[in-house]
Design an enzyme around this catalytic site. Structure first.
Site, short mmCIF file in Angstrom:
data_model
loop_
_atom_site.label_atom_id
_atom_site.label_comp_id
_atom_site.label_asym_id
_atom_site.label_seq_id
_atom_site.Cartn_x
_atom_site.Cartn_y
_atom_site.Cartn_z
N GLU A 67 0.84 -1.20 0.00
CA GLU A 67 0.00 0.00 0.00
C GLU A 67 0.88 1.25 0.00
OE1 GLU A 67 -2.71 0.15 3.34
OE2 GLU A 67 -3.77 1.88 2.51
N ASN A 214 -12.39 -1.34 -0.57
CA ASN A 214 -11.63 -1.87 0.58
C ASN A 214 -12.31 -1.43 1.87
OD1 ASN A 214 -8.98 -2.72 2.03
ND2 ASN A 214 -9.29 -0.60 2.71
N GLU A 215 -12.56 -2.37 2.74
CA GLU A 215 -13.11 -2.07 4.08
C GLU A 215 -14.22 -1.01 3.98
OE1 GLU A 215 -10.06 -1.45 7.06
OE2 GLU A 215 -9.29 -3.47 6.76
N TYR A 316 -6.55 -9.27 11.49
CA TYR A 316 -5.20 -9.04 12.03
C TYR A 316 -5.06 -9.66 13.41
CZ TYR A 316 -4.17 -5.58 8.36
OH TYR A 316 -3.93 -4.97 7.16
N GLU A 371 -6.00 -9.13 3.72
CA GLU A 371 -5.18 -8.41 4.72
C GLU A 371 -5.12 -9.26 5.97
OE1 GLU A 371 -5.83 -4.27 5.61
OE2 GLU A 371 -6.36 -3.84 3.51
N GLN A 420 2.31 -6.08 5.47
CA GLN A 420 2.45 -5.73 4.07
C GLN A 420 3.86 -6.11 3.60
OE1 GLN A 420 1.16 -1.78 3.09
NE2 GLN A 420 -0.76 -1.97 4.21
O1 AHR Z 1 -2.81 -2.61 6.25
C1 AHR Z 1 -3.07 -1.37 6.84
C2 AHR Z 1 -4.53 -0.98 6.81
O2 AHR Z 1 -5.28 -1.90 7.54
C3 AHR Z 1 -5.19 -0.96 5.46
O3 AHR Z 1 -4.97 0.23 4.78
C4 AHR Z 1 -6.63 -1.11 5.81
O4 AHR Z 1 -7.36 -1.70 4.77
C5 AHR Z 1 -6.61 -1.95 7.07
O5 AHR Z 1 -7.45 -1.50 8.05
#
Ligand code: AHR
Length: 567
Positions: A67, A214-215, A316, A371, A420
């Site tokens: 990103e 995205n999200e 995450y 992600e 990432q």
């Molecule tokens: O990976 C960092 C961020 O985490 C991304 O931009 C977003 O999509 C997520 O919340």
């Protein structure tokens, strides 16, 4: 190139709902009164069911995410054509070389939160004519737009990866998204193709995956699941890939009507196997509302209207409160907690897969975990919104557990993208100017290369126990697969922070006399690679011999081992 920052933009981070949803205190460990307990179970004999092959572990499961965030692109990938850092057309050669070695199959770009505010025209054409903008999500960094579509495609091609492009659904239009895909994929005599050719690339690019936002429940929204479905459908319908190799075949309406009338339904609609796959926004971790709404809309769609081929999942591992977990200098309790949370990926995927199965029992739509990774406290002294963090052996172990979970769900999980690639979150690579170091997570990806496109083989074994206080985790986690040459591979993670694990392994129908491969470990679980000690956590050769028909594998504490079984 150094990114300048303006001190604004923290609200953007708070809009990132992935953080908010997981701002839950970790489960308390070892707090109840100690009860007399038998000794922890040891791992039992492991049998690879080589005679019961499962799904192919799609190589895209080992994908990456890059990103425009902090030093992820600028410095991490792009240094500019005039840089003293060796580069090819501005893209740093050391990073390209390292990424080629782990056979990166696919890269998701340009975001993330960045994607829903990105306007692709800012990033094409002569560099000195490009607009300078501000990255409102990530620390208000100055975005020079020097790295745009053609530079990304060049980078993907240099590392041999496919492109996964996330289009702007949040603040862009369907026309803007379609124009972008047309620019990338149209052939002459289209004007878009001529524009691309003028920018140095006459041949159409291949766009394997297209992310539809995205999200959209967070930084890319805020939309309820139903609102997102309404917004997303025109993107799924009107954004066309024009690359002749990727375009969908024209629909044979006579056949379609016949199929519908004879009960074959929309599943009979022909599809180009090389066609671009559209990935809709899906769930934020454990929230099933997007999964249900998107899959329900998919199930009830008219086949000639729109479709998707994938649903995204973001999940995450945070440890403590978001971004409070130190990257180094942690104790066993924190190590244990992080691994426990990591293993939560299994039930999360199972939960979303069950919702998807309700609408799509044939598993036509893939679950794309685009992600994931450990999200730790930023390296002291760095801009917190640049999400730069260290990467220890613990992170490598967490990566192996996640990859094992994805492989076990390979029938539904077709792609994942760790967050990432360089300098951001759980990265493969950390750079500082001309210096570059490979992380323990990178080493795990390298060791797992044989699993790309291999066929999953189920295994049975007692995983044993890794205990801390009254809490316990499986001691050993393992997956097996058969590669295209018929070789059987076994990956074993010993989670136990203190004790080795001795495990005997055999494969039904395969007489293995030895196993050869590599082991990744270090004295401490918080060991890291630094620019001065780049090989503190590096794979070492590993081998095992058979005794009484089984291989005897000695797995050091907190280690990842990958071996090939040899006859
Ligand atoms: O990976 C960092 C961020 O985490 C991304 O931009 C977003 O999509 C997520 O919340």
């Amino acid at each position: 190139m150094t990114i300048k920052t303006i001190n604004l933009g923290a609200t953007a981070l708070l809009r990132t709902s992935a953080l908010i949803a997981l701002a839950i205190a970790p489960p308390a460990l070892g707090q109840s009164a100690p009860a007399p307990a038998p000794a922890p179970a040891s791992p039992g004999p492991l049998t690879i069911q080589a005679d019961k092959p499962g799904a192919v572990i799609n190589r895209d499961i080992f994908g990456q995410f890059a990103e425009h965030l902090g030093l992820g692109i600028y410095d991490g990938v792009w240094v500019g054509k005039d840089s003293r850092i060796p580069n090819v057309r501005g893209i740093r050669s050391d990073v390209v070389g390292a990424l080629k070695a782990i056979k990166v199959p696919v890269v998701r770009w340009p975001g993330g939160c960045f994607a829903d505010e990105y306007h692709w025209r800012d990033g094409i054409g002569p560099a000195d004519k490009r607009r300078t903008t501000v990255n409102t999500n990530w620390g208000m960094s100055v975005e020079p737009n020097t790295f745009g579509t053609d530079e990304f495609m060049d980078f993907a091609s240099q590392i041999g990866a496919e492109a996964y492009i996330s289009v702007n659904v949040g603040s862009g239009t369907v026309k803007e998204a379609n124009d972008w895909v047309e620019y990338m994929t149209a052939a002459a005599p289209a004007t878009a193709a001529a524009e691309r050719a003028a920018n140095g690339h006459p041949a159409p690019y291949k766009v394997k995956y297209l992310g539809l936002g995205n999200e959209s429940w967070g930084c890319g929204g805020p939309f309820t699941a139903d609102e997102y479905v309404t917004n997303m459908k025109p993107f799924a319908h009107f954004v066309h890939n024009q690359n002749p190799a990727q375009a969908d075949p024209a629909i044979d309406f006579t056949k379609l009507i016949n199929d519908l009338m004879t009960g074959k339904g929309m599943d009979a609609l022909p599809r180009n196997p090389n066609g671009m796959m559209r990935v809709a926004v899906g769930p934020n971790s454990l929230d099933g509302s997007y999964t249900d709404a998107v899959m329900k809309a998919w199930k009830t769609r008219s086949p000639i209207d729109w479709s998707i081929e994938g649903l995204s999942l973001h999940h995450y591992t945070y440890g403590g409160l978001p971004m409070s977990e130190p990257a180094t200098g942690f104790g066993e309790k924190q190590y244990f907690t992080m691994l426990k949370q990591t293993l939560g990926m299994e039930s999360n995927i199972a939960m979303h897969s069950a919702i998807m199965d309700k609408y799509d029992p044939k598993k036509t739509v893939g679950l794309m975990v685009d992600e994931w990774g450990v999200w730790l406290k930023a390296t002291p002294g760095t801009e917190p919104l640049h999400l730069r963090q260290q990467n220890s052996l613990r992170d490598g172990i967490a990566a192996s557990l996640n990859l094992n979970i994805f492989a076990r769900h390979a029938d539904r999980v077709r792609m994942t993208n760790i967050a990432q690639m360089v300098n951001v979150l759980q990265s493969m690579i950390i750079t500082d100017g001309e210096k570059m170091v490979l992380t323990p997570t990178y080493q795990v990806y390298k060791m797992y290369v044989p699993f790309q496109d291999a066929t999953f083989l189920p295994i049975t074994f007692n995983s044993g126990e890794y205990r801390l206080g009254t809490a316990s985790l499986p001691k050993v986690d393992a997956i097996a697969a058969k590669d295209k040459d018929g070789k059987v591979w076994l990956a074993l993670t010993n989670l136990d922070g203190n004790n080795a694990a001795d495990i005997s392994a055999s494969a039904a129908g395969v007489t293995a006399k030895s196993a050869i491969g590599e082991v990744l470990t270090a004295d401490r679980v918080d060991s890291i690679n630094t620019f001065d000690t780049p090989n503190a956590v590096a794979p070492k050769p590993f081998s095992a011999k058979a005794a009484n028909g089984s291989l005897v594998l000695h797995l050091p504490p907190h280690s990842v081992t990958v071996v090939r079984l040899d006859k």
